[in-house]
Design a protein around this motif. Structure first.
Motif, PDB file in Angstrom:
ATOM      1  N   ASP A   5     -30.638  83.344  36.057  1.00  0.00           N
ATOM      2  CA  ASP A   5     -29.959  82.972  34.811  1.00  0.00           C
ATOM      3  C   ASP A   5     -30.966  82.614  33.719  1.00  0.00           C
ATOM      4  O   ASP A   5     -30.778  82.970  32.559  1.00  0.00           O
ATOM      5  N   ALA A   6     -32.038  81.919  34.100  1.00  0.00           N
ATOM      6  CA  ALA A   6     -33.082  81.569  33.125  1.00  0.00           C
ATOM      7  C   ALA A   6     -33.766  82.827  32.606  1.00  0.00           C
ATOM      8  O   ALA A   6     -33.990  82.981  31.397  1.00  0.00           O
ATOM      9  N   GLY A   7     -34.085  83.760  33.518  1.00  0.00           N
ATOM     10  CA  GLY A   7     -34.705  85.021  33.104  1.00  0.00           C
ATOM     11  C   GLY A   7     -33.794  85.834  32.216  1.00  0.00           C
ATOM     12  O   GLY A   7     -34.224  86.413  31.214  1.00  0.00           O
ATOM     13  N   GLN A   8     -32.514  85.872  32.560  1.00  0.00           N
ATOM     14  CA  GLN A   8     -31.551  86.624  31.760  1.00  0.00           C
ATOM     15  C   GLN A   8     -31.396  85.997  30.364  1.00  0.00           C
ATOM     16  O   GLN A   8     -31.301  86.714  29.378  1.00  0.00           O
ATOM     17  N   ALA A   9     -31.390  84.677  30.303  1.00  0.00           N
ATOM     18  CA  ALA A   9     -31.299  84.005  29.002  1.00  0.00           C
ATOM     19  C   ALA A   9     -32.489  84.398  28.131  1.00  0.00           C
ATOM     20  O   ALA A   9     -32.324  84.711  26.949  1.00  0.00           O
ATOM     21  N   ARG A  10     -33.666  84.429  28.711  1.00  0.00           N
ATOM     22  CA  ARG A  10     -34.852  84.842  27.939  1.00  0.00           C
ATOM     23  C   ARG A  10     -34.746  86.297  27.506  1.00  0.00           C
ATOM     24  O   ARG A  10     -35.093  86.639  26.385  1.00  0.00           O
ATOM     25  N   ASP A  11     -34.262  87.159  28.437  1.00  0.00           N
ATOM     26  CA  ASP A  11     -34.103  88.577  28.097  1.00  0.00           C
ATOM     27  C   ASP A  11     -33.175  88.758  26.902  1.00  0.00           C
ATOM     28  O   ASP A  11     -33.363  89.666  26.094  1.00  0.00           O
ATOM     29  N   GLU A  12     -32.178  87.884  26.810  1.00  0.00           N
ATOM     30  CA  GLU A  12     -31.177  87.979  25.739  1.00  0.00           C
ATOM     31  C   GLU A  12     -31.513  87.113  24.534  1.00  0.00           C
ATOM     32  O   GLU A  12     -30.714  87.012  23.601  1.00  0.00           O
ATOM     33  N   GLY A  13     -32.685  86.469  24.536  1.00  0.00           N
ATOM     34  CA  GLY A  13     -33.099  85.652  23.399  1.00  0.00           C
ATOM     35  C   GLY A  13     -32.402  84.300  23.317  1.00  0.00           C
ATOM     36  O   GLY A  13     -32.411  83.659  22.268  1.00  0.00           O
ATOM     37  N   ARG A  14     -31.796  83.865  24.427  1.00  0.00           N
ATOM     38  CA  ARG A  14     -31.129  82.558  24.460  1.00  0.00           C
ATOM     39  C   ARG A  14     -32.053  81.505  25.067  1.00  0.00           C
ATOM     40  O   ARG A  14     -33.036  81.827  25.724  1.00  0.00           O
TER      41      ARG A  14
END
Length: 101
Positions: A5-14
């Motif tokens: 979830d942390a990696g995905q948030a970074r991928d999405e700029g969140r």
């Protein structure tokens, strides 16, 4: 998983702060459970648990890196978990008395 979830948030700029907080809380619980398991298991299961613990720490360390998205989280955790399951199943069967009929 919170690391993903942390990696995905970074991928999405969140902001990954919430996922990182959840990751830390889960990590604390996992550490207590790991120590308990190692104390109660035989050598093979304890060794397998150590391998899972090492892979988990590698994954969590990668997730904490500010520049890492999901692509950097390819830590081979599943294989270590498979080994732990197999060792734990053997450990659970160890010492069981068979009933004569």
């Amino acid at each position: 998983m919170s690391a993903r979830d942390a990696g995905q948030a970074r991928d999405e700029g969140r902001d990954p702060a919430e996922a990182l907080w959840a990751m830390e809380a889960s990590g604390n619980k996992r550490s207590v459970l790991f120590e308990t398991f190692v104390l109660l298991s035989h050598d093979a299961a304890a060794t397998a648990a150590h391998a899972v613990n090492q892979r988990t720490w590698e994954l969590l360390r990668a997730a904490r890196e500010p520049g890492n998205g999901t692509a950097q989280l390819g830590i081979p955790l599943v294989e270590a978990l498979d080994g732990l399951r197999e060792a734990a199943r053997s450990d659970l069967a160890t010492g069981r008395a068979t009933r004569a009929r």
